[in-house]
Design a protein around this motif. Sequence first.
Motif, short mmCIF file in Angstrom:
data_model
loop_
_atom_site.label_atom_id
_atom_site.label_comp_id
_atom_site.label_asym_id
_atom_site.label_seq_id
_atom_site.Cartn_x
_atom_site.Cartn_y
_atom_site.Cartn_z
N TYR A 24 42.99 -24.15 11.90
CA TYR A 24 42.08 -25.16 11.41
C TYR A 24 42.16 -25.54 9.78
O TYR A 24 42.06 -24.65 9.17
CB TYR A 24 40.48 -24.78 11.83
CG TYR A 24 39.21 -25.71 11.27
CD1 TYR A 24 39.02 -26.71 12.00
CD2 TYR A 24 38.56 -25.12 10.08
CE1 TYR A 24 37.96 -27.44 11.35
CE2 TYR A 24 37.94 -26.07 9.40
CZ TYR A 24 37.37 -27.23 10.22
OH TYR A 24 36.39 -27.96 9.79
N THR A 26 41.28 -28.25 6.39
CA THR A 26 40.40 -29.27 5.96
C THR A 26 40.92 -30.05 4.87
O THR A 26 40.35 -29.78 3.65
CB THR A 26 38.95 -28.67 5.77
OG1 THR A 26 39.25 -27.71 4.58
CG2 THR A 26 38.24 -28.10 6.92
N ILE A 53 37.92 -34.41 14.53
CA ILE A 53 38.72 -33.64 14.30
C ILE A 53 40.03 -33.95 15.21
O ILE A 53 40.25 -34.46 16.11
CB ILE A 53 38.47 -32.09 15.12
CG1 ILE A 53 37.18 -31.37 14.16
CG2 ILE A 53 39.69 -31.28 15.03
CD1 ILE A 53 36.47 -30.29 14.95
N ALA A 73 34.32 -27.15 17.59
CA ALA A 73 35.45 -26.13 17.10
C ALA A 73 34.22 -25.01 16.44
O ALA A 73 33.14 -25.17 16.10
CB ALA A 73 36.10 -26.60 16.13
N THR A 94 47.52 -26.81 15.62
CA THR A 94 47.00 -27.00 14.60
C THR A 94 45.97 -28.24 14.62
O THR A 94 46.30 -29.13 15.40
CB THR A 94 48.03 -27.36 13.49
OG1 THR A 94 48.99 -26.24 13.21
CG2 THR A 94 47.46 -27.57 11.95
N VAL A 95 44.86 -28.24 13.92
CA VAL A 95 43.86 -29.09 13.88
C VAL A 95 43.45 -29.33 12.48
O VAL A 95 43.69 -28.47 11.68
CB VAL A 95 42.75 -28.97 14.82
CG1 VAL A 95 43.30 -28.90 16.19
CG2 VAL A 95 41.74 -27.79 14.31
N TYR A 96 42.87 -30.72 12.19
CA TYR A 96 42.43 -30.83 11.00
C TYR A 96 41.27 -31.61 11.00
O TYR A 96 40.90 -32.46 12.07
CB TYR A 96 43.43 -31.13 9.72
CG TYR A 96 43.87 -32.60 9.66
CD1 TYR A 96 43.23 -33.60 9.53
CD2 TYR A 96 45.20 -32.60 10.08
CE1 TYR A 96 43.78 -34.83 9.64
CE2 TYR A 96 45.77 -33.93 10.12
CZ TYR A 96 45.21 -34.95 9.74
OH TYR A 96 45.77 -36.37 9.59
N HIS A 120 32.59 -29.83 7.80
CA HIS A 120 34.07 -29.13 7.79
C HIS A 120 34.07 -27.62 7.33
O HIS A 120 34.85 -26.87 7.60
CB HIS A 120 34.88 -30.05 6.97
CG HIS A 120 34.58 -30.05 5.33
ND1 HIS A 120 33.63 -30.84 4.98
CD2 HIS A 120 35.18 -29.44 4.58
CE1 HIS A 120 33.50 -30.76 3.59
NE2 HIS A 120 34.49 -29.87 3.13
N THR A 158 40.27 -20.75 14.72
CA THR A 158 39.21 -21.26 15.31
C THR A 158 39.28 -21.65 16.74
O THR A 158 40.75 -21.95 16.98
CB THR A 158 38.87 -22.88 14.44
OG1 THR A 158 38.90 -22.65 13.12
CG2 THR A 158 37.87 -23.46 15.01
N ILE A 160 38.59 -24.26 19.93
CA ILE A 160 38.33 -25.83 20.16
C ILE A 160 37.89 -25.89 21.83
O ILE A 160 38.70 -25.25 22.64
CB ILE A 160 39.43 -26.64 19.93
CG1 ILE A 160 39.77 -26.45 18.34
CG2 ILE A 160 38.69 -28.05 20.19
CD1 ILE A 160 38.83 -27.45 17.46
#
Length: 169
Positions: A24, A26, A53, A73, A94-96, A120, A158, A160
Amino acid sequence: MNSPRHYGDQHLHDDGRAEVTVRYLTPHSKWSIHSNYQDNKYMLDLSRGGPTIWMSTADAEKIGVKDNEWIEAYNRNGVVAARAVVTHRMPEGTVYMHHAQDRNVNVPKTEVSGVRGGIHNSLTRLLLKPTHLAGGYAQFTYAFNYYGPTGNQRDEVTVIRRRSQQVEY
C-alpha cells in the motif's frame, strides 16, 4: 502454522471473503495539492466523488472487484473504505491511495470496524530513522502527529477485500 503472505497472494478471511495482500503506497496526487481539489471545478471533474484506491486488474480479479466498486483496505494500523480504480497501469501486488483526498465526501462506515472509513494515513505507521534521533534539528519542531522531515511511513503491507455495495454513512 500459516505460511507467510507475499504481495499479490489471495487468501480467505475468517468470514469466507476473498482477500489479497498488497503493498500500500500513498503518493501525492498529480491533480491536486491538498485543498485545491475541493474548490476547483477542473480538479473536481477528475474526482470520483470520494476516496479511491488504485489497483491492478489481476488483484481485482482475485477478490471479485470491478472498477468503481467499494472495497476496504485494512491492517493492524487501521481501515479505509474507498472505491476501486481498476487499471492495467498498476503492478500486481501494489495499490495506492492518493495523499490528502477529501475525507468528508462519500466515506461510508466500514464493515471491518463499524466506523467511518479512514483516510490514506489510517493504514500507515511512523518509522524512526537514525537521522531522526540526531538532536537539535528541525525534525523536533514539525507539526503535531508528524515526526520527521521524510515520508518513510508511506509503504505498508495491507489487505484488500471487496465489501458490500450497500453502504451506510
